[in-house]
Motif scaffolding. Structure first.
Motif, PDB file in Angstrom:
ATOM      1  N   SER A  79      37.614  46.857  32.514  1.00 23.99           N
ATOM      2  CA  SER A  79      38.107  45.883  31.551  1.00 23.99           C
ATOM      3  C   SER A  79      39.337  46.436  30.854  1.00 23.99           C
ATOM      4  CB  SER A  79      37.033  45.557  30.508  1.00 23.99           C
ATOM      5  OG  SER A  79      36.692  46.712  29.777  1.00 23.99           O
ATOM      6  N   SER A  80      40.050  45.548  30.174  1.00 26.85           N
ATOM      7  CA  SER A  80      41.238  45.939  29.430  1.00 26.85           C
ATOM      8  C   SER A  80      40.838  46.207  27.990  1.00 26.85           C
ATOM      9  CB  SER A  80      42.290  44.834  29.499  1.00 26.85           C
ATOM     10  OG  SER A  80      43.414  45.159  28.740  1.00 26.85           O
ATOM     11  N   GLU A  81      41.139  47.417  27.482  1.00 27.83           N
ATOM     12  CA  GLU A  81      40.741  47.775  26.134  1.00 27.83           C
ATOM     13  C   GLU A  81      41.906  48.380  25.370  1.00 27.83           C
ATOM     14  OE1 GLU A  81      36.918  49.563  25.382  1.00 27.83           O
ATOM     15  OE2 GLU A  81      36.457  49.473  27.505  1.00 27.83           O
ATOM     16  N   VAL A 139      42.810  49.593  34.845  1.00 29.89           N
ATOM     17  CA  VAL A 139      42.991  50.084  36.203  1.00 29.89           C
ATOM     18  C   VAL A 139      42.636  48.975  37.180  1.00 29.89           C
ATOM     19  CG1 VAL A 139      42.224  51.729  37.940  1.00 29.89           C
ATOM     20  CG2 VAL A 139      42.565  52.480  35.590  1.00 29.89           C
ATOM     21  N   SER A 140      43.558  48.682  38.087  1.00 34.63           N
ATOM     22  CA  SER A 140      43.341  47.686  39.125  1.00 34.63           C
ATOM     23  C   SER A 140      43.684  48.316  40.467  1.00 34.63           C
ATOM     24  CB  SER A 140      44.206  46.451  38.867  1.00 34.63           C
ATOM     25  OG  SER A 140      44.060  45.503  39.897  1.00 34.63           O
ATOM     26  N   ASP A 179      53.539  45.855  32.309  1.00 33.38           N
ATOM     27  CA  ASP A 179      54.031  46.429  33.559  1.00 33.38           C
ATOM     28  C   ASP A 179      52.888  47.214  34.188  1.00 33.38           C
ATOM     29  OD1 ASP A 179      55.703  47.098  35.654  1.00 33.38           O
ATOM     30  OD2 ASP A 179      57.362  47.702  34.358  1.00 33.38           O
ATOM     31  N   SER A 180      53.117  47.716  35.388  1.00 33.13           N
ATOM     32  CA  SER A 180      52.097  48.514  36.067  1.00 33.13           C
ATOM     33  C   SER A 180      52.759  49.676  36.778  1.00 33.13           C
ATOM     34  CB  SER A 180      51.300  47.660  37.053  1.00 33.13           C
ATOM     35  OG  SER A 180      52.144  47.141  38.061  1.00 33.13           O
ATOM     36  N   VAL A 181      51.966  50.699  37.045  1.00 35.26           N
ATOM     37  CA  VAL A 181      52.467  51.895  37.708  1.00 35.26           C
ATOM     38  C   VAL A 181      51.364  52.447  38.597  1.00 35.26           C
ATOM     39  CG1 VAL A 181      51.789  53.366  35.758  1.00 35.26           C
ATOM     40  CG2 VAL A 181      53.541  54.158  37.349  1.00 35.26           C
ATOM     41  N   ALA A 182      51.739  52.988  39.736  1.00 34.77           N
ATOM     42  CA  ALA A 182      50.757  53.560  40.647  1.00 34.77           C
ATOM     43  C   ALA A 182      50.067  54.757  39.993  1.00 34.77           C
ATOM     44  CB  ALA A 182      51.421  53.983  41.952  1.00 34.77           C
TER      45      ALA A 182
END
Length: 208
Positions: free
Chosen positions: A18-20, A58-59, A148-151
């Motif tokens: 989940s997003s926290e 985390v996805s 945004d996202s990052v590996a």
């Protein structure tokens, strides 16, 4: 008026499902900024930066980041001094002494400051390598929402990534800066200035 530039959102561990919100700590140039007297208006003539919220999720093999951020302007009102939320891309100004008039009174030049671009940079707190850079787009809102996202392999070292993939909890500290490109001008001149605000620190607890 004294305000914490960092805001503790929630004291909670990170769940990868989940997003926290994560607790945010100011670590670079003090824990608070003061706007209580006239000198504070000069000290913070380029404003102060506040992170209102920092969330991660985390996805698969990526870390998604959501940030809410706002600029604070130290101003004098009828009831005294205080910080007020302002749009990052709105022009602002201050005064500088220039010369004395015929009566010996100080004359001031009006300085106008405009923002040409800005970005939020997230760094590895251990070695200060760049993890993520997010460009800030102009908005009509004072509170800016960035995503945004990052590996994960850009966030974690090889050893940390191996521990993560083996099901262990990996603690990772990240530092967050705002970099703002400014144009500073008066009636006779103009110059470019890069202003750095930060840093804030978040600590992630990552596990599968």
């Amino acid at each position: 008026m004294k305000v914490l530039i960092s805001t503790i959102i929630l004291l909670s561990s990170l769940s990868v499902l989940s997003s926290e919100s994560l607790p945010v700590s100011k670590v670079f140039d003090g824990t608070s900024a003061s706007c209580e007297k006239k000198v504070d208006m000069w000290n913070y003539r380029f404003q102060a930066h506040k992170i209102k919220s920092f969330k991660t999720k985390v996805s698969k093999d990526s870390l998604n980041v959501d940030i809410e951020t706002v600029m604070l302007s130290c101003e004098q009102k009828d009831n005294g001094y205080g910080f007020f939320e302002r749009n990052l891309f709105s022009d602002f100004g201050y005064k500088v002494p220039s010369e004395l008039d015929e009566n010996g009174e100080v004359l001031f030049n009006n300085i106008t400051v405009s923002t040409t671009s800005a970005k939020v940079i997230i760094l590895n707190a251990k070695d200060y390598s760049e993890v993520l850079s997010i460009n800030v787009n102009p908005s009509n809102e004072n509170v800016l929402k960035l995503s945004d996202s990052v590996a994960l392999d850009q966030v974690l070292s090889k050893e940390e990534l191996a521990q993560y993939n083996n099901g262990k909890i990996v603690k990772k500290s990240l530092d967050i800066f705002l970099i703002r490109e400014l144009n500073i001008e008066d009636e006779e001149s103009s110059l470019k200035h890069r202003q750095s605000y930060g840093s804030f620190r978040v600590t992630l607890n990552l596990s599968k």
